[in-house]
Design an enzyme around this catalytic site. Structure first.
Site, short mmCIF file in Angstrom:
data_model
loop_
_atom_site.label_atom_id
_atom_site.label_comp_id
_atom_site.label_asym_id
_atom_site.label_seq_id
_atom_site.Cartn_x
_atom_site.Cartn_y
_atom_site.Cartn_z
N HIS A 161 36.09 57.47 -12.77
CA HIS A 161 35.22 58.59 -12.43
C HIS A 161 34.21 58.15 -11.38
O HIS A 161 33.55 57.12 -11.57
CB HIS A 161 34.47 59.10 -13.66
N TYR A 196 32.17 62.86 -22.82
CA TYR A 196 32.74 62.13 -23.95
C TYR A 196 31.68 61.76 -24.99
O TYR A 196 32.00 61.54 -26.14
CB TYR A 196 33.47 60.88 -23.46
N HIS A 240 46.93 63.91 -20.51
CA HIS A 240 45.47 63.84 -20.42
C HIS A 240 44.84 63.69 -21.81
O HIS A 240 43.73 63.18 -21.93
CB HIS A 240 44.93 65.07 -19.72
N ARG A 246 45.44 58.42 -15.54
CA ARG A 246 45.93 59.77 -15.31
C ARG A 246 47.45 59.68 -15.24
O ARG A 246 48.01 58.66 -14.85
CB ARG A 246 45.38 60.33 -14.01
N ARG A 291 44.39 60.17 -22.41
CA ARG A 291 43.25 59.69 -21.63
C ARG A 291 41.94 59.99 -22.35
O ARG A 291 41.04 59.16 -22.42
CB ARG A 291 43.29 60.36 -20.25
N LYS A 296 42.14 58.76 -7.55
CA LYS A 296 41.83 59.89 -6.67
C LYS A 296 41.09 59.40 -5.42
O LYS A 296 40.27 58.51 -5.49
CB LYS A 296 40.96 60.91 -7.41
#
Length: 308
Positions: free
Chosen positions: A280, A289, A254, A159, A257, A183
């Protein structure tokens, strides 16, 4: 949504509850500042609407919440995702109230979320990525920095916030990995790859020392002033290089990414491996994806198969 009457103000009780909830999001869940700000904004909007009707957010019942969300939807200007976020804020807020003993019920538990369209993430072709990576002028310190940064972004799928907050020590050149703080404060190790390693090595030897000067900033990617890159700086540089490379459409960090994940899957990578590399926490987030890869396979089949 109609604005609350001018006399409507956030009650002290609601303000205190929202502040306590915000603190809990940070202490218990480690939620990022941006996400917490969005929750506060959504809850404040709901509290003001209720205040205009002589009610408080803390004591609202299910019917009041449904009326608020209906009025919000009828007002226009809010898409399905915005409505879903508002509902998510209410559900999380009232679940926290019930869990912490502030209420004996959860009026938001029965709220129905709007169906969201599954949007395929924008990505880039291999050719577009190559053009983008080659756009910076590597004869300048900033150009060499940008080449190294772009190569790292595409090689790791970081990110943008993760990339600009990297410290020099986070890059382990000998092991060929970068230690990323993602995150929720979760750490992960991501392989860098030979090409990105090559450009990072060149940047660290030939560009970063001149950008750092006499300063001792620990950021891996430095600006002309010797400070760490910012998200805004990264966005601006990427858009400039996209224009130079002739890459049309909206291109953001992004997008790189997405290209990283899509190209890995196109070449047979395992979905769970991609999930770990992207950081994730839920496989469902990565699952989108597969739709990108599937769409590309269908296009190739239609173009090249005799019965396509």
């Amino acid at each position: 949504m109609k604005a609350p009457p001018p006399s409507a103000e956030l009650s002290d009780a609601d303000a205190a509850l929202i502040a306590a909830f915000d603190e809990a999001l940070w202490l218990e869940d480690g939620l990022a500042a941006g996400s917490r700000a969005a929750y506060r904004s959504d809850l404040r909007a709901a509290a003001l609407w209720l205040a205009g009707r002589a009610q408080t957010l803390g004591a609202a019942d299910a019917e009041a919440l449904r009326r608020y969300l209906a009025a919000r939807g009828e007002a226009g200007g809010f898409g399905a995702r915005s409505q879903a976020r508002a509902q998510s804020a209410l559900r999380r807020f009232f679940a926290w109230q019930a869990r912490s003993g502030r209420r004996g019920d959860d009026p938001a538990a029965t709220l129905r979320s709007p169906r969201l369209p599954r949007a395929l993430p924008a990505t880039l072709s291999h050719k577009q990525v190559e053009a983008l990576l080659s756009a910076p002028d590597i004869d300048t310190p900033l150009g060499l920095r940008d080449r190294a940064w772009l190569e790292l972004m595409y090689a790791t799928g970081l990110r943008v916030s993760e990339s600009v907050t990297l410290a020099v020590q986070a890059y382990a050149a000998r092991q060929g990995v970068v230690q990323v703080l993602g995150k929720g404060g979760k750490e992960r190790l991501v392989p860098v790859g030979d090409e990105a390693h090559h450009w990072l090595d060149r940047y660290l030897r030939h560009a970063r020392p001149s950008l750092a000067g006499t300063k001792s900033d620990e950021a891996l990617f430095l600006t002309q002033r010797g400070a760490g890159m910012t998200r805004q700086n990264a966005w601006q540089r990427l858009r400039r290089y996209a224009a130079m490379a002739g890459v049309r459409g909206k291109v953001s960090p992004h997008t790189l990414r997405h290209a990283f994940a899509t190209h890995l899957l196109d070449h047979g990578a395992d979905l769970r491996a991609v999930q770990m590399l992207l950081g994730h926490s839920n496989l469902n987030t990565t699952q989108i994806y597969t739709h990108v890869a599937r769409a590309r396979l269908k296009a190739l089949h239609a173009e090249h198969h005799p019965r396509g």
